[in-house]
Scaffold this motif. Structure first.
Motif, mmCIF file in Angstrom:
data_model
loop_
_atom_site.group_PDB
_atom_site.id
_atom_site.type_symbol
_atom_site.label_atom_id
_atom_site.label_comp_id
_atom_site.label_asym_id
_atom_site.label_seq_id
_atom_site.Cartn_x
_atom_site.Cartn_y
_atom_site.Cartn_z
ATOM 1 N N ILE A 99 0.817 -1.208 0.000
ATOM 2 C CA ILE A 99 0.000 0.000 0.000
ATOM 3 C C ILE A 99 0.851 1.259 0.000
ATOM 4 N N SER A 100 1.827 1.331 0.891
ATOM 5 C CA SER A 100 2.454 2.639 1.059
ATOM 6 C C SER A 100 3.921 2.698 0.672
ATOM 7 N N ILE A 101 4.452 1.648 0.077
ATOM 8 C CA ILE A 101 5.836 1.761 -0.395
ATOM 9 C C ILE A 101 5.867 1.634 -1.913
ATOM 10 N N PRO A 102 5.986 2.779 -2.597
ATOM 11 C CA PRO A 102 6.043 2.739 -4.052
ATOM 12 C C PRO A 102 7.410 2.239 -4.494
ATOM 13 N N CYS A 103 7.446 1.434 -5.551
ATOM 14 C CA CYS A 103 8.727 0.913 -6.017
ATOM 15 C C CYS A 103 9.527 2.027 -6.692
ATOM 16 N N ALA A 104 10.799 1.779 -6.930
ATOM 17 C CA ALA A 104 11.679 2.811 -7.486
ATOM 18 C C ALA A 104 11.179 3.287 -8.838
ATOM 19 N N ALA A 105 10.634 2.369 -9.640
ATOM 20 C CA ALA A 105 10.147 2.753 -10.959
ATOM 21 C C ALA A 105 9.025 3.769 -10.832
ATOM 22 N N GLN A 106 8.128 3.484 -9.878
ATOM 23 C CA GLN A 106 7.001 4.383 -9.668
ATOM 24 C C GLN A 106 7.469 5.721 -9.104
ATOM 25 N N GLN A 107 8.401 5.644 -8.148
ATOM 26 C CA GLN A 107 8.930 6.885 -7.583
ATOM 27 C C GLN A 107 9.571 7.746 -8.654
ATOM 28 N N GLY A 108 10.354 7.098 -9.519
ATOM 29 C CA GLY A 108 11.035 7.829 -10.587
ATOM 30 C C GLY A 108 10.023 8.558 -11.453
ATOM 31 N N MET A 109 8.941 7.857 -11.774
ATOM 32 C CA MET A 109 7.906 8.438 -12.625
ATOM 33 C C MET A 109 7.213 9.587 -11.911
ATOM 34 N N ILE A 110 6.953 9.397 -10.612
ATOM 35 C CA ILE A 110 6.283 10.453 -9.843
ATOM 36 C C ILE A 110 7.166 11.696 -9.787
ATOM 37 N N VAL A 111 8.462 11.477 -9.500
ATOM 38 C CA VAL A 111 9.383 12.606 -9.421
ATOM 39 C C VAL A 111 9.440 13.321 -10.778
ATOM 40 N N GLY A 112 9.490 12.528 -11.855
ATOM 41 C CA GLY A 112 9.576 13.125 -13.182
ATOM 42 C C GLY A 112 8.325 13.909 -13.550
ATOM 43 N N LEU A 113 7.175 13.405 -13.148
ATOM 44 C CA LEU A 113 5.921 14.008 -13.601
ATOM 45 C C LEU A 113 5.451 15.133 -12.678
ATOM 46 N N VAL A 114 5.534 14.892 -11.367
ATOM 47 C CA VAL A 114 4.973 15.844 -10.412
ATOM 48 C C VAL A 114 6.014 16.868 -9.967
ATOM 49 N N GLY A 115 7.291 16.421 -9.953
ATOM 50 C CA GLY A 115 8.359 17.271 -9.439
ATOM 51 C C GLY A 115 8.452 18.623 -10.123
ATOM 52 N N ARG A 116 8.073 18.687 -11.394
ATOM 53 C CA ARG A 116 8.215 19.946 -12.128
ATOM 54 C C ARG A 116 7.271 21.027 -11.619
ATOM 55 N N TYR A 117 6.225 20.642 -10.886
ATOM 56 C CA TYR A 117 5.312 21.648 -10.348
ATOM 57 C C TYR A 117 5.782 22.167 -8.993
ATOM 58 N N GLY A 118 6.844 21.585 -8.482
ATOM 59 C CA GLY A 118 7.355 22.056 -7.198
ATOM 60 C C GLY A 118 7.538 20.914 -6.220
ATOM 61 N N VAL A 119 8.561 21.081 -5.387
ATOM 62 C CA VAL A 119 8.900 20.028 -4.442
ATOM 63 C C VAL A 119 7.762 19.776 -3.452
ATOM 64 N N VAL A 120 6.999 20.832 -3.178
ATOM 65 C CA VAL A 120 5.962 20.680 -2.161
ATOM 66 C C VAL A 120 4.926 19.629 -2.569
ATOM 67 N N TYR A 121 4.677 19.506 -3.878
ATOM 68 C CA TYR A 121 3.715 18.500 -4.326
ATOM 69 C C TYR A 121 4.261 17.083 -4.123
ATOM 70 N N LEU A 122 5.557 16.949 -4.378
ATOM 71 C CA LEU A 122 6.190 15.658 -4.073
ATOM 72 C C LEU A 122 6.072 15.375 -2.587
ATOM 73 N N GLY A 123 6.299 16.447 -1.803
ATOM 74 C CA GLY A 123 6.198 16.326 -0.350
ATOM 75 C C GLY A 123 4.831 15.813 0.064
ATOM 76 N N VAL A 124 3.779 16.344 -0.568
ATOM 77 C CA VAL A 124 2.423 15.916 -0.224
ATOM 78 C C VAL A 124 2.273 14.415 -0.472
ATOM 79 N N ILE A 125 2.751 13.954 -1.629
ATOM 80 C CA ILE A 125 2.599 12.533 -1.962
ATOM 81 C C ILE A 125 3.334 11.651 -0.960
ATOM 82 N N PHE A 126 4.618 11.949 -0.752
ATOM 83 C CA PHE A 126 5.403 11.053 0.097
ATOM 84 C C PHE A 126 5.005 11.164 1.565
ATOM 85 N N ALA A 127 4.633 12.372 1.997
ATOM 86 C CA ALA A 127 4.174 12.514 3.380
ATOM 87 C C ALA A 127 2.877 11.736 3.583
#
Lengths: 88, 626
Positions: free
Chosen positions: B376-404
């Motif tokens: 449920i709560s541990i995304p694999c590296a592939a998924q994390q990479g994709m999330i960072v690539g897609l969401v990261g461009r809108y700002g770190v805070v959005y990444l923060g929301v996901i991982f928090a």
């Protein structure tokens, strides 16, 4: 005195293990058995695990398990098993 | 064909020896419990005189301290022993005392045994010298010193295999345990000499990393710098290697294909996808050869490479069990003990090896909790990479929301499961391996093994996932499913109907699923909700398969129910709270702090149970003895 009460850095000789057969067998396979001298090397927090040294290797035991291992503190002992020892 | 089984304590180097004997590739690390299943390989031995090659089947068993198995992985080892024609008992020369316990137990089984005295170089280095021929006489079986990492001494072992040897003379009588220990004592006195020497800096570091204060400081430094390194190297690889490659080499190739196919048609749609303004857009074209290949190599591969580089280093150094010791207390609040951190960390790379590593945990309860938490709560590296690539461009805070949020879900679900999942969580008992400076050759081998596994196993799924999306759209399944699931997707999560396609692909590959959100032109908030729901929702097909294998039908059903409820609650909650009540920053804060407060104030249920039981027992003992 159990392993939790033993001070960090102190040696203790295992007196008995207060637990069922499964637990005693498990600890015994690691060499933790009555008569064996162990050295406490650390404990994390109040109810955290206790780490002990058996001379050539280290084992971490959960708090619950450490409470079940009754030891007698000994001074100036070695946590190494009996074998010819040479000082260099 | 004769069967050789490699038996020994955990973390003595059985797998390293196995890969040298057979040439097969297996994972080798510096912590107990790396091998949880047996691996099969073959040893070919030219037998000289007759001119025919002799073939042996070699099995690498999980480590065990004794023949009384205490967890699933150890059971595998004990079962294997029963089928062996010859046992190679791998013994850690630096820990002769503990290792001989298993050796003497194996000798009682009446199977021919050869003892491989492994880590011979480390023993010499540590001032331990062992009289090999003396040990041979004492045990009554051949003893060969070896160095598993380099393969030194193994040719001797194979040579002696040819001289047929008989089962040990002292066989088939089970002695009481006290007698075994007495014999070990006698053997040690006669064959082992130890020289005292000063502590090395690795040993000082070793001690510092489990001390209360220095341990947590070191852990913070190690985890933070690992994270920074993974991100740094991943980004450096993307900007310096993969992006230039896609822009200068791959795009012209695709454009040529585009022209060859005439710019339209079904095949063009599937392979190249839709062009944007006459140009390839790797993120939204949705062709197998454009978006599919881009997800695989442009986003996931570099991130995975840098993650596994760091993980491999930490594994071989021997740090991970010590992290488990530090976190034991906290993990008890989640109904687990410290060593459960190991499957979770492996799960950060890929959930499949993470699920398998849970076999080292003793109770069924722990395995259930750790597997549900991981999927449920541990995304694999592939998924994390994709999330960072897609969401990261809108700002770190959005990444923060996901991982928090994921962290919050992990802790909350853990606390709840500790309350409501029946069964028991035993105390941790884990051997802490000495720190060893990682050997570059085995590091490279391990990295290559993991990356080639990704390329050959995951790539077909990624490309297949993109293909499936095309099929789903073309056949109109997305439109129908979108309308059916609109109340959930639109009403609860606040996502457009087309996001259904992403959720459906999520069963196949999570990274592709997250990438599917890209072309939907979502708002940052929708992206955040979508990516989180995708992570929490059902695991990918590969993980689901192993989950099913490990848990069985009923428990998998329970786990699936928990996943569904959590996904709906988390997605709906985020959709409601993110712009109405809280801003993103305060959301991050709440998602991090609230669960920790919750965990701190509800004392672990299993912990309390254990304490109560212990008190009762001690009282009984007192009244019994006095």
């Amino acid at each position: 005195m159990d392993l939790v009460e033993l001070k960090t850095g102190q040696f203790g000789r295992v007196k008995r293990i207060e637990g069922g057969r499964a637990l005693t067998e498990r600890l015994e396979a690691l060499g933790i058995r009555p008569g064996r001298v162990v050295k406490k090397i650390s404990s994390v927090f109040r109810r955290g695990p206790v780490a002990i040294s058996l001379g050539s290797f280290e084992v971490a035991l959960g708090y619950g398990m450490a409470r079940r291992i009754i030891v007698d503190p000994v001074d100036g002992a070695s946590d190494r098993p009996k074998s010819r020892e040479v000082s260099s | 064909m004769k069967k050789i089984v490699l038996m020994g304590n955990p973390n003595v180097g059985k797998s390293a020896i196995f890969s040298h004997l057979t040439g097969a590739r297996v994972n080798v690390s510096n912590y107990p419990g790396t091998t949880v299943e047996f691996t099969r390989g073959f040893l070919k031995m030219p037998s000289g005189r007759e001119g025919t090659d002799e073939l042996y089947e070699v099995l690498d068993a999980p480590g065990t301290y004794s023949l009384d198995a205490t967890c699933k992985a150890e059971e595998v080892a004990v079962d294997l022993l029963k089928t062996a024609d010859i046992v190679f008992n791998v013994v850690d020369a630096t820990n002769l005392e503990r290792n001989l316990y298993l050796t003497l137990q194996i000798l009682e089984c009446g199977i021919p045994v050869m003892v491989l005295l492994n880590l011979w170089d480390e023993a010499t280095h540590k001032g331990i010298s062992i009289d090999v021929s003396g040990l041979e006489r004492a045990l009554g079986v051949p003893v060969v010193p070896t160095v598993g990492l380099t393969g030194k001494g193994l040719s001797d072992a194979v040579r002696r295999l040819r001289l047929s040897f008989s089962p040990p003379s002292s066989s088939a009588i089970k002695r009481p345990r006290d007698e075994i220990w007495a014999e070990i004592g006698r053997i040690l006195v006669s064959v082992q000499t130890i020289m005292h020497r000063h502590h090395t800096w690795l040993e000082i570091l070793q001690e510092a990393s489990i001390r209360p204060v220095s341990g947590f400081i070191l852990a913070a430094i190690i985890l933070y710098s690992s994270l920074r390194f993974v991100v740094f190297l991943g980004e450096a690889l993307i900007t310096n290697v993969f992006e230039p490659f896609f822009a200068q080499v791959y795009t012209p190739l695709i454009m040529r294909l585009h022209e060859t196919l005439g710019g339209q048609g079904l095949l063009h749609e599937i392979l190249v996808g839709r062009l944007r303004d006459g140009r390839v857009d790797f993120e939204s074209s949705l062709g197998v050869l454009t978006t599919g290949v881009y997800i695989d190599f442009g986003v996931v591969f570099p991130y995975l490479l840098s993650f596994y580089l760091v993980l491999g280093f930490l594994e071989d150094l021997g740090y991970l069990p010590r992290l488990g010791v530090l976190l034991d207390r906290l993990m008890h609040r989640l109904g687990l003990h410290g060593y459960a951190i190991l499957p979770m960390i492996l799960g950060l790379g890929c959930n499949v090896p993470g699920v398998l590593a849970a076999r080292n945990l003793e109770s069924k309860r722990e395995r259930f909790i750790v597997l549900t938490l991981m999927s449920i709560s541990i995304p694999c590296a592939a998924q994390q990479g994709m999330i960072v690539g897609l969401v990261g461009r809108y700002g770190v805070v959005y990444l923060g929301v996901i991982f928090a949020t994921l962290f919050g879900v992990l802790v909350t679900l853990g606390v709840l499961q500790d309350r409501f999942v029946s069964g028991y969580t035993p105390s941790m008992i884990v051997e802490m391996p000495p720190y060893r400076w990682p050997y570059w050759r085995s590091q490279a081998k391990k990295l290559w093994m993991r990356m080639s596994h990704f390329i050959f196993q995951a790539t077909p799924y990624i490309l297949g996932g993109v293909f499936l999306v095309n099929v789903l759209y073309a056949t109109g399944v997305v439109a129908v499913a979108g309308r059916l699931l609109a109340p959930l997707v639109k009403g609860v999560f606040g996502l457009p109907e087309e996001a259904v396609s992403a959720l459906m692909v999520g069963f196949l590959r999570k990274d592709v699923a997250v990438a599917m959100l890209g072309p939907l032109s979502l708002s940052p908030k929708q992206l955040v909700v979508g990516a989180t729901v995708m992570a929490v929702f059902f695991p990918c097909a590969a993980t689901f398969t192993v989950l099913f294998k490990e848990l069985g039908f009923v428990c998998t059903l329970k786990a699936a129910f928990i996943m569904f409820v959590t996904a709906v609650a988390v997605g709906g909650g985020m959709n409601l709270l993110l712009d109405n009540v809280l801003t993103s920053v305060s959301f991050v804060f709440c998602a991090l702090v609230a669960p920790i407060v919750l965990a701190a104030f509800t004392s672990g249920a299993s912990e309390c149970r254990e304490e109560r039981q212990w008190k009762v027992e001690r009282k009984e003992r007192r009244t019994g003895t006095v």
